[in-house]
Structure formats: structure tokens, C-alpha cells
Design a protein around this motif. Structure first.
Motif, PDB file in Angstrom:
ATOM      1  N   THR A 101       0.387  -1.351   0.189  1.00 57.35           N
ATOM      2  CA  THR A 101      -0.249  -0.075  -0.155  1.00 57.35           C
ATOM      3  C   THR A 101       0.604   0.582  -0.807  1.00 57.35           C
ATOM      4  O   THR A 101       2.243   0.971   0.532  1.00 57.35           O
ATOM      5  CB  THR A 101      -0.847   0.362   0.968  1.00 57.35           C
ATOM      6  OG1 THR A 101      -0.242   0.170   2.736  1.00 57.35           O
ATOM      7  CG2 THR A 101      -2.006  -1.228   1.442  1.00 57.35           C
ATOM      8  N   LYS A 103       0.986   3.624   2.386  1.00 55.47           N
ATOM      9  CA  LYS A 103       1.204   3.184   3.751  1.00 55.47           C
ATOM     10  C   LYS A 103       2.514   2.972   3.745  1.00 55.47           C
ATOM     11  O   LYS A 103       3.060   3.058   4.410  1.00 55.47           O
ATOM     12  CB  LYS A 103       0.223   3.130   5.045  1.00 55.47           C
ATOM     13  CG  LYS A 103       0.597   3.221   6.360  1.00 55.47           C
ATOM     14  CD  LYS A 103      -0.400   3.435   6.761  1.00 55.47           C
ATOM     15  CE  LYS A 103      -0.187   3.083   8.239  1.00 55.47           C
ATOM     16  NZ  LYS A 103      -1.446   2.648   9.060  1.00 55.47           N
ATOM     17  N   HIS A 104       2.537   1.998   3.161  1.00 59.65           N
ATOM     18  CA  HIS A 104       3.557   0.713   3.287  1.00 59.65           C
ATOM     19  C   HIS A 104       4.467   1.557   3.028  1.00 59.65           C
ATOM     20  O   HIS A 104       5.752   2.033   3.376  1.00 59.65           O
ATOM     21  CB  HIS A 104       3.266  -0.468   2.420  1.00 59.65           C
ATOM     22  CG  HIS A 104       2.543  -1.801   3.073  1.00 59.65           C
ATOM     23  ND1 HIS A 104       2.002  -2.509   2.565  1.00 59.65           N
ATOM     24  CD2 HIS A 104       1.916  -1.420   4.294  1.00 59.65           C
ATOM     25  CE1 HIS A 104       1.585  -3.142   3.680  1.00 59.65           C
ATOM     26  NE2 HIS A 104       1.862  -2.563   4.631  1.00 59.65           N
ATOM     27  N   GLN A 141       5.537   5.000   2.025  1.00 57.11           N
ATOM     28  CA  GLN A 141       5.337   6.122   3.128  1.00 57.11           C
ATOM     29  C   GLN A 141       6.166   5.716   4.801  1.00 57.11           C
ATOM     30  O   GLN A 141       7.554   5.821   4.687  1.00 57.11           O
ATOM     31  CB  GLN A 141       4.237   6.987   3.679  1.00 57.11           C
ATOM     32  CG  GLN A 141       4.496   7.744   4.950  1.00 57.11           C
ATOM     33  CD  GLN A 141       3.363   8.291   5.131  1.00 57.11           C
ATOM     34  OE1 GLN A 141       2.094   8.138   5.350  1.00 57.11           O
ATOM     35  NE2 GLN A 141       3.716   9.058   6.142  1.00 57.11           N
TER      36      GLN A 141
END
Length: 429
Positions: free
Chosen positions: A133, A135-136, A138
Motif C-alpha cells: 500500500t 502507507k507501506h 511512506q
């Protein structure tokens, strides 16, 4: 599969290593400068360095050299610690060794040992952490920024297209390349280190589980069912397999089972399509998948965590769906081997190094970074016994805490936490 008579689990590693005849069990009374309990990477590395310093080392193993996690793991050399660079920033900024040196030390030590002692363990360079994702991604970008801040070489962010040079799968959003990481045949490494230790004059006894350790004046008496070692110093390196030999250590760690399976050898073109650069891969979820190619082009695919150290009844049934999610083109590929083994985790996920008494040392709790950190800790144990205690003392002061609910409730608490973080992985938060 390797026959049961070898004494090793039925793994690809045992089937593909040149297994030596079993070593003798400890009989009678022996004297040593150092007695090490556990012939995994920690004990072998410590023994090698101590023997090189001129100490007389006896190493006791309850089963066979590399029988535990050291001979069963995924074979991935992942630099740094489970706590990441944040862990090093929290405790080591003011010491005489830089964050960059500590982050890379375990891998550097491992490679130096294999070169000096000519250990062929199928070593290949390169590790990639992959993200599902944004988020990962980031989180990986933040790690890359920390690496840059501390001048740690070898790291590079990869977007989705760039990742195709390393992983032939479309399921990932990108990744982080660590060119200083790598992968290897862990049992070959353990067996090679054992041979090197013996070549230097050290002694290894197999099938010699330690039953008790007692103080004898300024020495320690290490007892087995049929013998004893009287030593000036003792090092406990049993990790997830130490059991109840030391009750103070037993409450610090919890065994957790992880699983690996090996496909049949793949055609060269297919293997190249899966992992074009022949690097090892791990994703950054809480319950992660990890995989790599063996020297004979098998895909070694691992994952899963079972707290308490109990192997699942159907390892292939558990891992195969995860493998096919990443590589659906392997639907018709046969699985030749599947096995499980225990790692040791700590409550705060920091590896632990220290003393229980002035002449009783320990190292354990690597939390999935054992290939790397074991070799660093083995060196620090030898340094400390030899009189250089700076880094050992800092590691020994790192705070630790027991598991919520103690040993009786540590598994259900951890399972509940695992379920929660696994749910977050599945829904992408």
C-alpha cells in the motif's frame, strides 16, 4: 527428503547440505575457559571469535549443529535490528560506533567469517522490502531518509515499475532495495562455522542437552545427563530452544513458529521471471511473506507466525495461497519440502544481550533478524569476555519487559495482538 537418521528436520536445507557424521555426546568431566550452550549462529560465532582470541571453548548442543532456527530459517540477511534505525538512535548515538556501522555490522561480520574460513553457503547479494500500500511506501520512504541521514549506503526506493527489475509480480506498490543485504543457505553456514571452530581447536558435543548450571566458586559447572564441563565463563545461546534451563531468561522470550516451503527446481526462464536479480524479498506487513531462490532454482517461500511455537498441521495449505497471490503462474508447480521452526521474540521486539551473573552470559530474542544480529552478538560476547565491554554494556542496558500476563497468558495476548495487526494489514490501514 533427508532421512530421519540424520537427526535434522525434513527440510530442503538438510536435504541439500553435506551433513557430517554426528559428533560425540559429552561424557565424563571436562575443563574449559568458555562453555557455550547452543550450536546455532550465536554460539558458533561467539565460539569462533573466542577460540581465535586463545580461549579453550567447549560448545554443547542438545541436538545437532544448526538444528534449531539457525538451520531452518528463511536464509535472509536483513541488515539492522527489528526495532530499525530508531532503536539505534535511541540507545547508541553517543557511543564510539556510528549508527551506520552498527546497522551493517552483523552482515559485515558474517561475510568476513565466510571469507576467512572459506565457507560456501550459496551467498547472494541484495534484499528488497516490498510494499502493498501507499502507507507501506511512506514507511519505507521514512526508513530510506533515516539511512541517508546516517550515511548508511546501499538503500534505494523503488516505484512500482522499478520493482519489476527485482520481482516479477504486479501485487506490490513498490519497495526499498538494500544492496548490502543478501541471502544464503543457513545450514551450510552453520556447518561451516562448526568446522572452522573445530579446526581452531574448539570442541563441539552434540546430543548433549544441558540439565543444570551451578556455581562452583569462581567457575560454573555445566551438567548433562552423562558429563559435565567446568568453565570460567558460560554463554547461553539456546534462544527459542533453551526451554526452562534458565527461568529468568524463559520469561523474557516467547517461541514463535514460522514456516517455509520449497518448490521443485524451476526452469531457468521461470526463475528469472520471478526474481530477475536473484535477490531475497520480504514484505512489510505485520504477518509477512518472505521468499527467495535457492542455488538450484527452487522458490523458498515462507511466512506465518504461530505464537507458542506450535507448527501448523498443514504447512503447504497455509503457505501456498500466499505464494499464488504473488506468483499465480506457479499454480501447477510441485512443493517438494515444507517445514517449521521456532524463532524467539521479546515483548518490545528488541534483541537482548547481557549477563545473569559475572560469568554467565546470554544472547537471544532476535525477532526475525537472527542471521544478522547473531553474528554481531557473537562478536560482542567474545569482545566482552576479552575485556572490551563498551558495546556489550550498552546492549545489556537496553530496557526489556515481560509479556502481559506472564508466561501463562503471553500466547493468548500475543495472538490477540497478531489478529488486530493482521486485520490492519488486510484492510490496508
Amino acid at each position: 527428503m533427508a532421512p530421519a537418521s540424520t537427526g535434522y528436520p525434513h527440510s530442503y536445507y538438510a536435504a541439500s547440505a553435506d551433513l557430517p557424521p554426528r559428533r560425540a555426546s559429552l561424557e565424563g568431566s571436562h575443563d574449559a575457559d568458555i562453555c557455550i550452550v547452543g550450536a546455532g549462529f550465536s554460539g558458533l560465532a561467539a565460539g569462533l571469535f573466542l577460540q581465535e582470541l586463545g580461549y579453550r571453548v567447549i560448545l554443547l548442543e542438545g541436538e545437532r549443529v544448526g538444528w534449531g532456527a539457525s538451520g531452518r530459517n528463511g536464509g535472509q540477511l536483513i541488515n539492522g535490528f527489528n526495532g530499525g534505525i530508531d532503536f539505534l538512535q535511541d540507545y547508541f548515538l553517543d557511543c564510539g560506533t556510528s549508527v551506520a556501522e552498527l546497522h551493517l555490522a552483523g552482515g559485515d561480520i558474517l561475510r568476513e567469517v565466510t571469507e576467512r574460513h572459506r565457507i560456501d553457503c550459496d551467498y547472494r547479494s541484495g534484499h528488497v522490502t516490498v510494499a502493498y500500500t501507499q502507507k507501506h511506501m511512506q514507511g519505507l520512504a521514512e526508513e530510506a531518509t533515516l539511512c541517508q541521514r546516517h550515511d548508511i549506503p546501499g538503500y534505494q526506493m523503488l516505484d512500482k515499475d522499478q520493482l519489476q527489475e527485482y520481482v516479477g509480480s504486479g501485487v506490490y506498490a513498490g519497495g526499498l532495495l538494500d544492496g548490502r543485504g543478501g541471502h544464503l543457505h543457513p545450514l551450510k553456514l552453520a556447518l561451516g562455522e562448526a568446522r572452522a571452530l573445530e579446526d581452531l581447536g574448539g570442541q563441539i558435543f552434540e546430543y548433549s542437552p544441558v540439565t543444570a548450571i551451578e556455581e562452583q566458586g569462581d567457575r560454573q559447572q555445566v551438567m548433562t545427563a552423562s558429563g559435565q564441563v567446568i568453565a570460567r565463563q558460560v554463554i547461553l545461546c539456546g534462544n527459542a530452544y533453551l526451554g526452562e534451563l534458565s527461568k529468568p531468561l524463559a520469561k523474557r522470550v516467547m517461541p514463535a513458529a514460522t514456516q517455509v516451503m520449497a518448490t521443485e527446481p524451476l526452469p531457468e526462464a521461470l526463475a528469472k521471471a520471478l526474481l530477475p536479480a536473484d535477490m531475497c524479498i520480504a514484505d512489510c506487513r505485520y504477518i509477512l511473506d518472505y521468499y527467495r531462490l535457492s542455488a538450484d532454482r527452487r522458490l523458498l517461500f515462507g511466512g506465518g507466525t504461530v505464537y507458542g511455537g506450535v507448527a501448523p498441521a498443514d504447512i503447504i495449505g497455509k503457505l501456498r495461497p500466499n505464494m499464488l497471490k504473488v506468483f499465480p503462474q506457479l499454480a501447477d508447480v510441485k512443493i517438494d519440502y515444507a517445514w517449521s521452526g521456532n524463532i524467539a521474540i521479546t515483548n518490545n521486539r528488541h534483541a537482548q544481550l547481557g549477563k545473569l551473573r559475572d560469568n554467565l552470559y546470554f544472547a537471544h530474542g532476535y525477532c526475525g533478524h537472527g542471521v544478522n544480529v547473531t553474528h554481531l552478538f557473537g562478536k560482542l560476547l567474545a569482545d566482552a569476555i576479552g575485556g572490551d565491554t563498551e558495546l556489550f554494556d550498552i546492549f545489556s542496558r537496553v530496557p526489556w519487559s515481560g509479556f502481559p500476563g506472564g508466561q501463562r497468558l503471553r500466547v493468548p495476548y500475543s495472538v490477540a495482538g497478531s489478529w488486530w495487526y493482521g486485520l490492519r494489514d488486510r484492510i490496508g490501514i
